[in-house]
Design an enzyme around this catalytic site. Structure first.
Site, PDB file in Angstrom:
ATOM      1  N   ASN A  68       0.857  -1.184   0.000  1.00  0.00           N
ATOM      2  CA  ASN A  68       0.000   0.000   0.000  1.00  0.00           C
ATOM      3  C   ASN A  68       0.896   1.238   0.000  1.00  0.00           C
ATOM      4  O   ASN A  68       1.512   1.568   1.016  1.00  0.00           O
ATOM      5  CB  ASN A  68      -0.907  -0.014   1.228  1.00  0.00           C
ATOM      6  CG  ASN A  68      -1.764   1.225   1.331  1.00  0.00           C
ATOM      7  OD1 ASN A  68      -1.951   1.960   0.356  1.00  0.00           O
ATOM      8  ND2 ASN A  68      -2.306   1.469   2.515  1.00  0.00           N
ATOM      9  N   LYS A  95       0.036   4.359  -0.214  1.00  0.00           N
ATOM     10  CA  LYS A  95      -0.582   5.542   0.394  1.00  0.00           C
ATOM     11  C   LYS A  95      -0.360   6.756  -0.524  1.00  0.00           C
ATOM     12  O   LYS A  95      -0.426   6.611  -1.752  1.00  0.00           O
ATOM     13  CB  LYS A  95      -0.059   5.751   1.806  1.00  0.00           C
ATOM     14  CG  LYS A  95      -0.227   4.480   2.668  1.00  0.00           C
ATOM     15  CD  LYS A  95       0.100   4.681   4.126  1.00  0.00           C
ATOM     16  CE  LYS A  95      -0.075   3.375   4.890  1.00  0.00           C
ATOM     17  NZ  LYS A  95       0.150   3.538   6.337  1.00  0.00           N
ATOM     18  N   HIS A 112      -9.210   0.761   5.380  1.00  0.00           N
ATOM     19  CA  HIS A 112      -7.922   1.045   6.016  1.00  0.00           C
ATOM     20  C   HIS A 112      -8.121   2.003   7.185  1.00  0.00           C
ATOM     21  O   HIS A 112      -8.975   2.898   7.133  1.00  0.00           O
ATOM     22  CB  HIS A 112      -6.941   1.631   4.996  1.00  0.00           C
ATOM     23  CG  HIS A 112      -5.529   1.673   5.486  1.00  0.00           C
ATOM     24  ND1 HIS A 112      -5.062   2.662   6.325  1.00  0.00           N
ATOM     25  CD2 HIS A 112      -4.487   0.826   5.273  1.00  0.00           C
ATOM     26  CE1 HIS A 112      -3.789   2.421   6.605  1.00  0.00           C
ATOM     27  NE2 HIS A 112      -3.414   1.319   5.971  1.00  0.00           N
ATOM     28  N   GLU A 114      -6.594   4.506   8.179  1.00  0.00           N
ATOM     29  CA  GLU A 114      -6.469   5.935   7.868  1.00  0.00           C
ATOM     30  C   GLU A 114      -7.743   6.467   7.213  1.00  0.00           C
ATOM     31  O   GLU A 114      -8.123   7.625   7.431  1.00  0.00           O
ATOM     32  CB  GLU A 114      -5.244   6.159   6.969  1.00  0.00           C
ATOM     33  CG  GLU A 114      -3.943   5.943   7.719  1.00  0.00           C
ATOM     34  CD  GLU A 114      -2.749   5.656   6.830  1.00  0.00           C
ATOM     35  OE1 GLU A 114      -1.661   5.420   7.373  1.00  0.00           O
ATOM     36  OE2 GLU A 114      -2.904   5.647   5.588  1.00  0.00           O
ATOM     37  N   GLU A 130      -4.786  -5.137  10.839  1.00  0.00           N
ATOM     38  CA  GLU A 130      -3.788  -4.098  11.071  1.00  0.00           C
ATOM     39  C   GLU A 130      -4.014  -3.479  12.453  1.00  0.00           C
ATOM     40  O   GLU A 130      -4.928  -2.671  12.621  1.00  0.00           O
ATOM     41  CB  GLU A 130      -3.848  -3.028   9.983  1.00  0.00           C
ATOM     42  CG  GLU A 130      -5.257  -2.566   9.592  1.00  0.00           C
ATOM     43  CD  GLU A 130      -5.252  -1.307   8.756  1.00  0.00           C
ATOM     44  OE1 GLU A 130      -4.264  -1.056   8.067  1.00  0.00           O
ATOM     45  OE2 GLU A 130      -6.239  -0.565   8.832  1.00  0.00           O
ATOM     46  N   GLY A 150       2.899   2.838  11.133  1.00  0.00           N
ATOM     47  CA  GLY A 150       3.676   4.067  11.048  1.00  0.00           C
ATOM     48  C   GLY A 150       4.288   4.506  12.362  1.00  0.00           C
ATOM     49  O   GLY A 150       4.818   5.607  12.463  1.00  0.00           O
ATOM     50  N   SER A 169       3.587  -2.544  10.268  1.00  0.00           N
ATOM     51  CA  SER A 169       5.037  -2.342  10.316  1.00  0.00           C
ATOM     52  C   SER A 169       5.832  -3.620  10.037  1.00  0.00           C
ATOM     53  O   SER A 169       6.766  -3.966  10.760  1.00  0.00           O
ATOM     54  CB  SER A 169       5.455  -1.739  11.672  1.00  0.00           C
ATOM     55  OG  SER A 169       4.920  -0.446  11.832  1.00  0.00           O
TER      56      SER A 169
END
Length: 250
Positions: free
Chosen positions: A9, A11, A95, A97, A167, A173, A213
């Protein structure tokens, strides 16, 4: 059918020129003899470049998002038909985010999943808990309701086109990573919930990816767990050599 998958991904990274250069490097670095599905998810502006450049290779292309409507007055949005018209038949939905920054709810995501499946797209559906959920021991409840409210309305046959990506939000991140044991615990829990809602065959045939990660240094240990079928890779997917090393860890 359940199989190993490594999806990158990107992003909001890489313009058109950077995409082309990166894919050239990636095609040269990646093995052709691995029994693993390899997917990249560039930004919308690079999807057509990616599908054209990767034609004839063993690398698939996914979109990072799509709108649930077939079309209309939704400025700035992209429909399923727009994606499939350029050869993109995989989409990442849910996701963390998108949930956090764009306030996507499980109800909205259920509609997006339905639309994607109507267009014969495969869905990589993300679930996961925040740090406060893990600290309060509510992490399994959080993930269960994400599955229930967005996916458990689907008929059994639809799961042939569903991949789950777990996730832990607290490991995206941040440099933190769930231990391989924590990843396995949650992947097993997710598979058990699918089996309870449908049956063991559906559960056994569903690929569940870990997305928190993953790096070349920890990929092999994470992927060795029995219910971890690969990874949804973020930062490490932006470096061709790192991404190739993660694929080789399967």
């Amino acid at each position: 059918m359940r199989h190993s998958i490594v999806a990158g991904n990107w992003k909001m990274h890489k313009n058109a020129q950077e995409t082309s250069a990166f894919l050239n490097e990636l095609v040269n670095d990646l093995p052709n003899d691995k029994e693993v599905e390899i997917i990249v998810a560039p930004p919308f502006t690079s999807l057509l470049i990616a599908t054209q450049q990767l034609e004839g290779t063993n690398i698939g292309v996914a979109a990072q998002n799509m709108h649930q409507a077939e079309g209309g007055a939704f400025t700035g949005e992209i429909s399923a038909d727009m994606l499939t018209s350029i050869g993109v038949d995989i989409v990442i939905l849910g996701h963390s985010e998108r949930r956090q920054y764009f306030k996507e709810t499980d109800g909205t995501l259920a509609s997006k999943v339905d639309t994607a499946l109507r267009h014969n797209m495969r869905v990589i559906f993300c679930v996961g808990e925040e740090l406060k959920d893990r600290e309060s021991k509510q992490f399994q409840n959080v993930v269960y309701y994400q599955l229930k409210d967005a996916l458990f309305h689907l008929p059994k046959q639809a799961w042939e086109n569903i991949v789950i990506a777990y996730e832990p939000v607290w490991a995206i991140g941040t440099g933190l990573t769930a231990t391989p044991e924590q990843a396995q615990e949650m992947h097993q829990f997710i598979r058990e919930q699918i089996a309870h809602q449908y049956d063991q065959t559906v559960a056994n045939n569903t690929s569940i990816l870990y997305g928190g990660s993953v790096k070349p240094e920890n990929a092999k240990e994470i992927f060795s767990k029995p219910d971890v079928d690969g990874g949804l890779i973020g930062g490490a997917a932006l470096n061709a050599k790192d991404f190739s090393a993660i694929v080789n860890a399967i």
